[in-house]
Design an enzyme around this catalytic site. Sequence first.
Site, PDB file in Angstrom:
ATOM      1  N   CYS A   1      22.479  -6.082  95.120  1.00 14.12           N
ATOM      2  CA  CYS A   1      23.809  -5.465  95.273  1.00 14.12           C
ATOM      3  C   CYS A   1      23.965  -4.216  94.410  1.00 14.12           C
ATOM      4  O   CYS A   1      24.740  -4.196  93.444  1.00 14.12           O
ATOM      5  CB  CYS A   1      24.875  -6.490  94.944  1.00 14.12           C
ATOM      6  SG  CYS A   1      24.773  -7.845  96.106  1.00 14.12           S
ATOM      7  N   GLU A   2      23.197  -3.209  94.718  1.00 19.57           N
ATOM      8  CA  GLU A   2      23.286  -1.910  94.041  1.00 19.57           C
ATOM      9  C   GLU A   2      22.847  -0.847  95.039  1.00 19.57           C
ATOM     10  O   GLU A   2      21.852  -1.043  95.752  1.00 19.57           O
ATOM     11  CB  GLU A   2      22.301  -1.823  92.867  1.00 19.57           C
ATOM     12  CG  GLU A   2      22.533  -2.839  91.796  1.00 19.57           C
ATOM     13  CD  GLU A   2      22.480  -2.230  90.397  1.00 19.57           C
ATOM     14  OE1 GLU A   2      22.535  -0.994  90.262  1.00 19.57           O
ATOM     15  OE2 GLU A   2      22.374  -3.019  89.475  1.00 19.57           O
TER      16      GLU A   2
ATOM     17  N   ARG B   1      10.054   0.878  90.666  1.00 19.23           N
ATOM     18  CA  ARG B   1       9.720   2.295  90.454  1.00 19.23           C
ATOM     19  C   ARG B   1      10.579   3.270  91.252  1.00 19.23           C
ATOM     20  O   ARG B   1      11.020   4.277  90.704  1.00 19.23           O
ATOM     21  CB  ARG B   1       8.225   2.555  90.703  1.00 19.23           C
ATOM     22  CG  ARG B   1       7.306   1.720  89.796  1.00 19.23           C
ATOM     23  CD  ARG B   1       5.841   2.158  89.867  1.00 19.23           C
ATOM     24  NE  ARG B   1       5.652   3.440  89.225  1.00 19.23           N
ATOM     25  CZ  ARG B   1       5.481   4.577  89.856  1.00 19.23           C
ATOM     26  NH1 ARG B   1       5.437   4.598  91.171  1.00 19.23           N
ATOM     27  NH2 ARG B   1       5.341   5.691  89.186  1.00 19.23           N
TER      28      ARG B   1
ATOM     29  N   GLU C   1      -7.549   4.129  77.197  1.00 24.43           N
ATOM     30  CA  GLU C   1      -6.550   3.093  77.514  1.00 24.43           C
ATOM     31  C   GLU C   1      -5.980   3.298  78.913  1.00 24.43           C
ATOM     32  O   GLU C   1      -4.775   3.465  79.083  1.00 24.43           O
ATOM     33  CB  GLU C   1      -5.378   3.191  76.517  1.00 24.43           C
ATOM     34  CG  GLU C   1      -5.767   3.158  75.057  1.00 24.43           C
ATOM     35  CD  GLU C   1      -4.646   3.669  74.136  1.00 24.43           C
ATOM     36  OE1 GLU C   1      -3.544   4.009  74.626  1.00 24.43           O
ATOM     37  OE2 GLU C   1      -4.879   3.714  72.926  1.00 24.43           O
TER      38      GLU C   1
ATOM     39  N   ARG D   1      -2.657   2.522  85.025  1.00 22.32           N
ATOM     40  CA  ARG D   1      -2.390   2.773  86.451  1.00 22.32           C
ATOM     41  C   ARG D   1      -3.661   3.065  87.259  1.00 22.32           C
ATOM     42  O   ARG D   1      -3.825   2.566  88.368  1.00 22.32           O
ATOM     43  CB  ARG D   1      -1.456   3.985  86.549  1.00 22.32           C
ATOM     44  CG  ARG D   1      -0.964   4.272  87.945  1.00 22.32           C
ATOM     45  CD  ARG D   1      -0.253   5.637  88.018  1.00 22.32           C
ATOM     46  NE  ARG D   1       0.550   5.956  86.887  1.00 22.32           N
ATOM     47  CZ  ARG D   1       1.875   5.738  86.799  1.00 22.32           C
ATOM     48  NH1 ARG D   1       2.527   5.219  87.811  1.00 22.32           N
ATOM     49  NH2 ARG D   1       2.527   6.059  85.684  1.00 22.32           N
TER      50      ARG D   1
ATOM     51  N   TYR E   1      12.597   5.669  88.882  1.00 23.67           N
ATOM     52  CA  TYR E   1      12.036   7.026  88.711  1.00 23.67           C
ATOM     53  C   TYR E   1      12.072   7.855  89.982  1.00 23.67           C
ATOM     54  O   TYR E   1      11.386   8.889  90.040  1.00 23.67           O
ATOM     55  CB  TYR E   1      10.554   6.952  88.288  1.00 23.67           C
ATOM     56  CG  TYR E   1      10.193   5.937  87.255  1.00 23.67           C
ATOM     57  CD1 TYR E   1      10.682   6.012  85.953  1.00 23.67           C
ATOM     58  CD2 TYR E   1       9.333   4.888  87.561  1.00 23.67           C
ATOM     59  CE1 TYR E   1      10.317   5.069  85.001  1.00 23.67           C
ATOM     60  CE2 TYR E   1       8.962   3.946  86.617  1.00 23.67           C
ATOM     61  CZ  TYR E   1       9.467   4.040  85.341  1.00 23.67           C
ATOM     62  OH  TYR E   1       9.097   3.119  84.409  1.00 23.67           O
TER      63      TYR E   1
HETATM   64  N1  LLP Z   1      -1.602   3.859  76.369  1.00 27.25           N
HETATM   65  C1  LLP Z   1      -0.333   3.952  75.959  1.00 27.25           C
HETATM   66  C2  LLP Z   1      -0.058   4.061  74.531  1.00 27.25           C
HETATM   67  C3  LLP Z   1       0.721   3.951  76.898  1.00 27.25           C
HETATM   68  O1  LLP Z   1       1.985   4.062  76.472  1.00 27.25           O
HETATM   69  C4  LLP Z   1       0.429   3.850  78.278  1.00 27.25           C
HETATM   70  C5  LLP Z   1       1.507   3.836  79.275  1.00 27.25           C
HETATM   71  C6  LLP Z   1      -0.926   3.730  78.659  1.00 27.25           C
HETATM   72  C7  LLP Z   1      -1.923   3.753  77.676  1.00 27.25           C
HETATM   73  C8  LLP Z   1      -1.344   3.608  80.096  1.00 27.25           C
HETATM   74  O2  LLP Z   1      -0.992   4.726  80.819  1.00 27.25           O
HETATM   75  P1  LLP Z   1      -1.449   4.848  82.348  1.00 27.25           P
HETATM   76  O3  LLP Z   1      -2.950   4.982  82.364  1.00 27.25           O
HETATM   77  O4  LLP Z   1      -1.022   3.609  83.049  1.00 27.25           O
HETATM   78  O5  LLP Z   1      -0.752   6.050  82.835  1.00 27.25           O
HETATM   79  N2  LLP Z   1       6.392   2.531  84.130  1.00 27.25           N
HETATM   80  C9  LLP Z   1       5.942   3.889  84.353  1.00 27.25           C
HETATM   81  C10 LLP Z   1       4.727   4.217  83.530  1.00 27.25           C
HETATM   82  C11 LLP Z   1       4.942   3.996  82.061  1.00 27.25           C
HETATM   83  C12 LLP Z   1       3.694   4.278  81.238  1.00 27.25           C
HETATM   84  C13 LLP Z   1       3.874   3.796  79.838  1.00 27.25           C
HETATM   85  N3  LLP Z   1       2.737   3.948  78.981  1.00 27.25           N
HETATM   86  C14 LLP Z   1       5.668   4.064  85.842  1.00 27.25           C
HETATM   87  O6  LLP Z   1       5.880   3.125  86.617  1.00 27.25           O
HETATM   88  O7  LLP Z   1       5.285   5.148  86.284  1.00 27.25           O
END
Ligand code: LLP
Length: 424
Positions: free
Chosen positions: A352-353, A320, A281, A284, A324
Amino acid sequence: MTTELPDFFTVRDHQLWVEGVSLASLAQAHGTPLFVYSQAAMLQALAAYQKGLADRRHQICYAMKANSSLAILQTLVRAGCGLDIVSGGELERALRAGVSPSKVIFSGVGKTRTEMRRALDVGIGCFNVESVAELDVLGEVAHSMGLRAPVSLRVNPNVDAQTHPYISTGLKDNKFGIAHEDVVSTYQRAAAHPGLRVVGIDCHIGSQITQAAPYLDAMDRVLDLVQAIEAGGIRIEHIDFGGGLGINYHGDTPPSADALWQALLAKLDARGYGDRAIFIEPGRSLVGNAGVCLTEVLYLKPGEHKNFCIVDAAMNDLPRPAMYQAYHQIVPVQTPSADTATLTWDVVGPVCESGDWLGRDRPLAVRSGDCLAVLSAGAYCMSMASNYNTRGRAAEVLVSGDRVQVIRERESADDQMRLEKSLS
Ligand code: LLP
């Protein structure tokens, strides 16, 4: 650290280009803030996974939360991807993008009955179930429809955070997954339910992971569980290792997808599970470095302690950094003229933050009216954008060679108020 441009982004004639198009020309034609994506970069990132898994039964389910714009889903779906969804809204987007429902998996800790019913109705491939309570409800919903829901349990491998501090979702004390010690009994419960059909096992240990070791550890823990579950007579057809592979934002050195999978498949084979279908899955790592956000410098505000470079993109477009403290490189799209001094700027938006910043302490030679590119903005930027301060969400364009397609129009104030009702 100097600027490192992602693949398919180059400097030519003092200008930043994406594939065969200059970014300045895109800002000029479509306005800013503007998200620009390279289709070739996404397909290259996907090809690395496809290469790594080439000789195995596998399903790559793009985690569409990373960027769920329809044209991006279509790009990946047409290249063979399935989709990992986490809501009824994502399911509708997935279907509109033309994915075969059998290639859709449904993750997330809080699926509603309505979402379950719709997903069963269209025939999705698998539900990744995250608790006993959810399992019981899914079984009941499916049974009431005369169906058996295909299920995989998301297990929490509790990979040691001491040795791998970047992992956040695979640990015991967070809300995700079923605790290691409860997994076997929960599989028995699923297998005995007339509304459920066990098809796989699932884990996802975190995001922006830049080493192979945590994946290898998690694989060991998951395979221990597969062994225990199958000893009880329940067959696990597919093993889903989730997403999480990191990208290079700034000096990050994650393994390539194919190198990672070479190592993981070697372990899988060594432990005797090489015949199982592999599901993954990734989010990013498929889209993150394929996108940039273009923004215009509105005003320069030099000060005694800080210099502020105020741009027209903000935390609502690119949350982001504010959320973070994430680091995104910021570079001019045209080489600055020699008479522009380089100063250290905080690049901030109009919201405005005080938390509304895109980059801090950045050495930049800028003048008002210049255009900057925020790099690595393909993942978790547009998909997390909001309308805070009644700011319309940015437009998006997709580039392929020298072809440019607007894939989302800029949102107007009318668009934002469309569902609201005035007092009568
Ligand atoms: N599968 C599940 C169950 C997940 O919760 C996620 C991401 C992925 C796959 C995909 O993960 P990736 O390959 O994208 O790392 N908003 C945060 C990242 C949150 C990730 C949430 N879950 C950021 O901007 O860094």
